[in-house]
Design a protein around this motif. Structure first.
Motif, PDB file in Angstrom:
ATOM      1  N   LEU A  51      36.442  39.423  52.053  1.00 35.05           N
ATOM      2  CA  LEU A  51      37.374  39.186  50.950  1.00 35.05           C
ATOM      3  C   LEU A  51      36.637  38.736  49.685  1.00 35.05           C
ATOM      4  N   PHE A  52      35.675  37.827  49.861  1.00 37.02           N
ATOM      5  CA  PHE A  52      34.897  37.340  48.724  1.00 37.02           C
ATOM      6  C   PHE A  52      34.131  38.473  48.057  1.00 37.02           C
ATOM      7  N   LYS A  53      33.489  39.310  48.851  1.00 41.90           N
ATOM      8  CA  LYS A  53      32.702  40.407  48.279  1.00 41.90           C
ATOM      9  C   LYS A  53      33.596  41.365  47.496  1.00 41.90           C
ATOM     10  N   ASN A  54      34.769  41.657  48.023  1.00 38.61           N
ATOM     11  CA  ASN A  54      35.711  42.527  47.331  1.00 38.61           C
ATOM     12  C   ASN A  54      36.170  41.889  46.020  1.00 38.61           C
ATOM     13  N   GLN A  55      36.509  40.623  46.067  1.00 35.38           N
ATOM     14  CA  GLN A  55      36.944  39.904  44.875  1.00 35.38           C
ATOM     15  C   GLN A  55      35.816  39.817  43.851  1.00 35.38           C
ATOM     16  N   GLY A  56      34.586  39.683  44.319  1.00 35.25           N
ATOM     17  CA  GLY A  56      33.441  39.612  43.429  1.00 35.25           C
ATOM     18  C   GLY A  56      33.278  40.856  42.590  1.00 35.25           C
ATOM     19  N   ILE A  57      33.555  42.012  43.184  1.00 37.53           N
ATOM     20  CA  ILE A  57      33.467  43.268  42.435  1.00 37.53           C
ATOM     21  C   ILE A  57      34.473  43.277  41.289  1.00 37.53           C
ATOM     22  N   TYR A  58      35.681  42.810  41.538  1.00 38.48           N
ATOM     23  CA  TYR A  58      36.690  42.736  40.474  1.00 38.48           C
ATOM     24  C   TYR A  58      36.232  41.818  39.346  1.00 38.48           C
ATOM     25  N   ASN A  59      35.677  40.675  39.702  1.00 40.63           N
ATOM     26  CA  ASN A  59      35.207  39.740  38.683  1.00 40.63           C
ATOM     27  C   ASN A  59      34.057  40.336  37.880  1.00 40.63           C
ATOM     28  N   GLY A  60      33.175  41.058  38.532  1.00 44.32           N
ATOM     29  CA  GLY A  60      32.088  41.726  37.823  1.00 44.32           C
ATOM     30  C   GLY A  60      32.610  42.775  36.852  1.00 44.32           C
ATOM     31  N   LEU A  61      33.642  43.493  37.255  1.00 43.57           N
ATOM     32  CA  LEU A  61      34.222  44.512  36.374  1.00 43.57           C
ATOM     33  C   LEU A  61      34.881  43.886  35.148  1.00 43.57           C
ATOM     34  N   LEU A  62      35.437  42.695  35.297  1.00 47.74           N
ATOM     35  CA  LEU A  62      35.970  41.990  34.122  1.00 47.74           C
ATOM     36  C   LEU A  62      34.845  41.704  33.133  1.00 47.74           C
ATOM     37  N   GLY A  63      33.699  41.262  33.657  1.00 47.02           N
ATOM     38  CA  GLY A  63      32.535  41.022  32.804  1.00 47.02           C
ATOM     39  C   GLY A  63      32.066  42.283  32.113  1.00 47.02           C
TER      40      GLY A  63
END
Length: 119
Positions: A51-63
């Motif tokens: 779950l964390f890894k998936n959420q991390g990708i979303y946060n990176g895309l915001l950046g």
């Protein structure tokens, strides 16, 4: 877009790249445990790790979106505002559903940056 707004936008993007790093690459680290207030032992759960890894990708895309908005020849201000509003909404949801300080830690800089886009 003013220099101040661009600078703050880069800082918000860096914040979200850091969150991506914690969630995607340093998932079980002491830093991740401290930042998200989750015992390090729980971070080793394969379910939570995924779950964390998936959420991390979303946060990176915001950046990435914020960085793109700075260099976009058209509609850069609108792109920035949309992403900043999204970040603020997520921070509000997080502060209501999880920890009240999320509105400040995850949304504070985004709120200040959004305000600078109005001037």
């Amino acid at each position: 877009m003013s220099f101040l707004t661009k600078l703050l936008t880069v800082l918000v993007a860096l914040e979200f790249f850091y969150i991506m790093y914690l969630e995607t690459f340093a998932t079980t680290s002491k830093s991740t445990s401290r930042v998200f207030n989750i015992p390090q032992k729980e971070l080793h759960s394969s379910y939570l790790n995924t779950l964390f890894k998936n959420q991390g990708i979303y946060n990176g895309l915001l950046g990435v979106g914020l960085i793109y908005s700075i260099f976009s020849p058209t509609a850069s201000l609108e792109i920035s505002r949309i992403i900043l509003i999204y970040i603020i909404c997520v921070a509000i949801y997080g502060s209501v559903s999880s920890d009240k300080k999320i509105i400040f830690t995850q949304g504070g800089l985004a709120i200040i940056t959004l305000i600078t886009t109005l001037f």
